[in-house]
Write a protein that holds these residues in place. Structure first.
Motif, PDB file in Angstrom:
ATOM      1  N   UNK A 239     -34.190  18.383 -21.031  1.00 51.92           N
ATOM      2  CA  UNK A 239     -33.917  19.511 -21.920  1.00 51.92           C
ATOM      3  C   UNK A 239     -33.890  19.037 -23.382  1.00 51.92           C
ATOM      4  N   UNK A 240     -35.048  18.647 -23.932  1.00 57.49           N
ATOM      5  CA  UNK A 240     -35.057  18.037 -25.265  1.00 57.49           C
ATOM      6  C   UNK A 240     -34.555  18.948 -26.368  1.00 57.49           C
ATOM      7  N   UNK A 241     -34.681  20.264 -26.193  1.00 57.52           N
ATOM      8  CA  UNK A 241     -34.258  21.185 -27.245  1.00 57.52           C
ATOM      9  C   UNK A 241     -32.822  21.643 -27.070  1.00 57.52           C
ATOM     10  N   UNK A 242     -32.220  21.306 -25.943  1.00 50.84           N
ATOM     11  CA  UNK A 242     -30.883  21.792 -25.639  1.00 50.84           C
ATOM     12  C   UNK A 242     -29.806  20.804 -26.064  1.00 50.84           C
ATOM     13  N   UNK A 243     -28.593  21.310 -26.174  1.00 52.27           N
ATOM     14  CA  UNK A 243     -27.456  20.472 -26.546  1.00 52.27           C
ATOM     15  C   UNK A 243     -26.335  20.669 -25.538  1.00 52.27           C
ATOM     16  N   UNK A 244     -25.458  19.672 -25.462  1.00 50.47           N
ATOM     17  CA  UNK A 244     -24.362  19.719 -24.501  1.00 50.47           C
ATOM     18  C   UNK A 244     -23.079  19.235 -25.151  1.00 50.47           C
ATOM     19  N   UNK A 245     -21.964  19.801 -24.699  1.00 53.63           N
ATOM     20  CA  UNK A 245     -20.637  19.358 -25.098  1.00 53.63           C
ATOM     21  C   UNK A 245     -19.945  18.821 -23.854  1.00 53.63           C
ATOM     22  N   UNK A 246     -19.633  17.531 -23.846  1.00 52.03           N
ATOM     23  CA  UNK A 246     -19.021  16.887 -22.686  1.00 52.03           C
ATOM     24  C   UNK A 246     -17.508  16.878 -22.842  1.00 52.03           C
ATOM     25  N   UNK A 247     -16.797  17.417 -21.848  1.00 50.73           N
ATOM     26  CA  UNK A 247     -15.334  17.304 -21.808  1.00 50.73           C
ATOM     27  C   UNK A 247     -15.028  15.856 -21.466  1.00 50.73           C
ATOM     28  N   UNK A 248     -14.514  15.118 -22.447  1.00 52.61           N
ATOM     29  CA  UNK A 248     -14.525  13.664 -22.375  1.00 52.61           C
ATOM     30  C   UNK A 248     -13.127  13.092 -22.498  1.00 52.61           C
ATOM     31  N   UNK A 249     -12.595  12.612 -21.356  1.00 51.94           N
ATOM     32  CA  UNK A 249     -11.247  12.046 -21.337  1.00 51.94           C
ATOM     33  C   UNK A 249     -11.236  10.541 -21.552  1.00 51.94           C
ATOM     34  N   UNK A 250     -12.390   9.900 -21.343  1.00 51.61           N
ATOM     35  CA  UNK A 250     -12.433   8.447 -21.405  1.00 51.61           C
ATOM     36  C   UNK A 250     -12.242   7.786 -20.061  1.00 51.61           C
ATOM     37  N   UNK A 251     -12.199   8.589 -18.983  1.00 52.38           N
ATOM     38  CA  UNK A 251     -12.071   8.058 -17.636  1.00 52.38           C
ATOM     39  C   UNK A 251     -13.423   7.797 -17.003  1.00 52.38           C
ATOM     40  N   UNK A 252     -13.400   7.304 -15.772  1.00 53.91           N
ATOM     41  CA  UNK A 252     -14.636   6.994 -15.059  1.00 53.91           C
ATOM     42  C   UNK A 252     -15.552   8.210 -14.943  1.00 53.91           C
ATOM     43  N   UNK A 253     -14.991   9.339 -14.547  1.00 51.86           N
ATOM     44  CA  UNK A 253     -15.808  10.517 -14.305  1.00 51.86           C
ATOM     45  C   UNK A 253     -16.449  11.044 -15.590  1.00 51.86           C
ATOM     46  N   UNK A 254     -15.657  11.161 -16.656  1.00 49.00           N
ATOM     47  CA  UNK A 254     -16.219  11.713 -17.890  1.00 49.00           C
ATOM     48  C   UNK A 254     -17.174  10.726 -18.545  1.00 49.00           C
TER      49      UNK A 254
END
Length: 239
Positions: free
Chosen positions: A7-22
């Protein structure tokens, strides 16, 4: 690492805790979107060391995923300490980690993912970001009802109605075991990424950064450590 951007034209916001999963979700998003931003939430968690781990993992991504690191945009922090006081749990107060009368762990913070997703959707709307990415998982989790597929699907509908526009929530780990999450990280970034997750990410509910285990730092006996340890052992044992 995947060599084509989906998705080169798309953007994402990652819910980022700093853990393994995020951390794994951040790597996943970097291989799929042209612009990726991160958001963290300070809700008064006792394991506040995760707020420091967030920065270490973000900074480390440039070294372990150089081909996509230029897609990593700004980081945002949302102050939810007032909410954390309302939704008191063993993660925000000095309480024992055990099962409560409802059969839920006392580490359950009522409505946490609902609040996180609402705030993230508002931020994404103002930032012009199309997709939210979260590390929720209903296969290998600690019994939290707001990690379930049905909950995330319902939130997608509610947020789309409330913002009067489509809101997409991607959950790449939803059907994975912790072993599969380790495997996905290795697929995305090889040994350098899994090494970064081991050394820099933080999962332990007690905030232990003193004891180094094969899978990273942690006390080794809280529910988060136990899940991470079992998953790492299963993944490491695969041929």
């Amino acid at each position: 690492m995947p060599d084509s951007l989906q998705n080169p034209a798309n953007s994402a916001l990652v819910l980022f805790s700093g853990g393994q999963d995020s951390a794994t979700c951040l790597a996943w998003a970097l291989t799929r979107f042209g612009r990726v931003e991160t958001v963290g939430f300070d809700y008064g968690q006792r394991h506040a060391v995760e707020m420091e781990a967030r920065l270490a993992v973000r900074e480390g991504m440039a070294g372990v995923m150089p081909g996509v690191a230029d897609r990593l945009g700004p980081d945002h922090i949302v102050d939810l300490t007032g909410y954390g006081r309302i939704a008191e749990s063993a993660l925000t107060a000095d309480r024992a980690i055990e099962m409560d009368a409802r059969g839920l762990p006392t580490t359950f913070v009522p409505g946490r993912n609902l609040v996180f997703l609402t705030c993230a959707a508002a931020l994404a709307d103002r930032r012009g970001v199309e997709v939210l990415v979260g590390g929720m998982c209903e296969t290998d989790y600690s019994g939290y009802p707001d990690c379930r597929r049905d909950t995330i699907d319902a939130m997608e509908v509610v947020l789309s109605l409330g913002l009067d526009k489509p809101v997409v929530i991607e959950t790449p780990l939803m059907a994975l075991t912790k072993a599969n999450t380790w495997a996905l990280a290795h697929e995305l970034g090889g040994q350098p990424l899994t090494d970064l997750i081991v050394e820099a990410s933080h999962t332990c509910y007690r905030g232990d950064r003193e004891h180094r285990q094969a899978w990273g730092y942690g006390c080794g006996d809280c529910p988060a450590c136990e899940l991470r340890a079992v998953g790492h052992a299963e993944w490491a044992a695969r041929p």
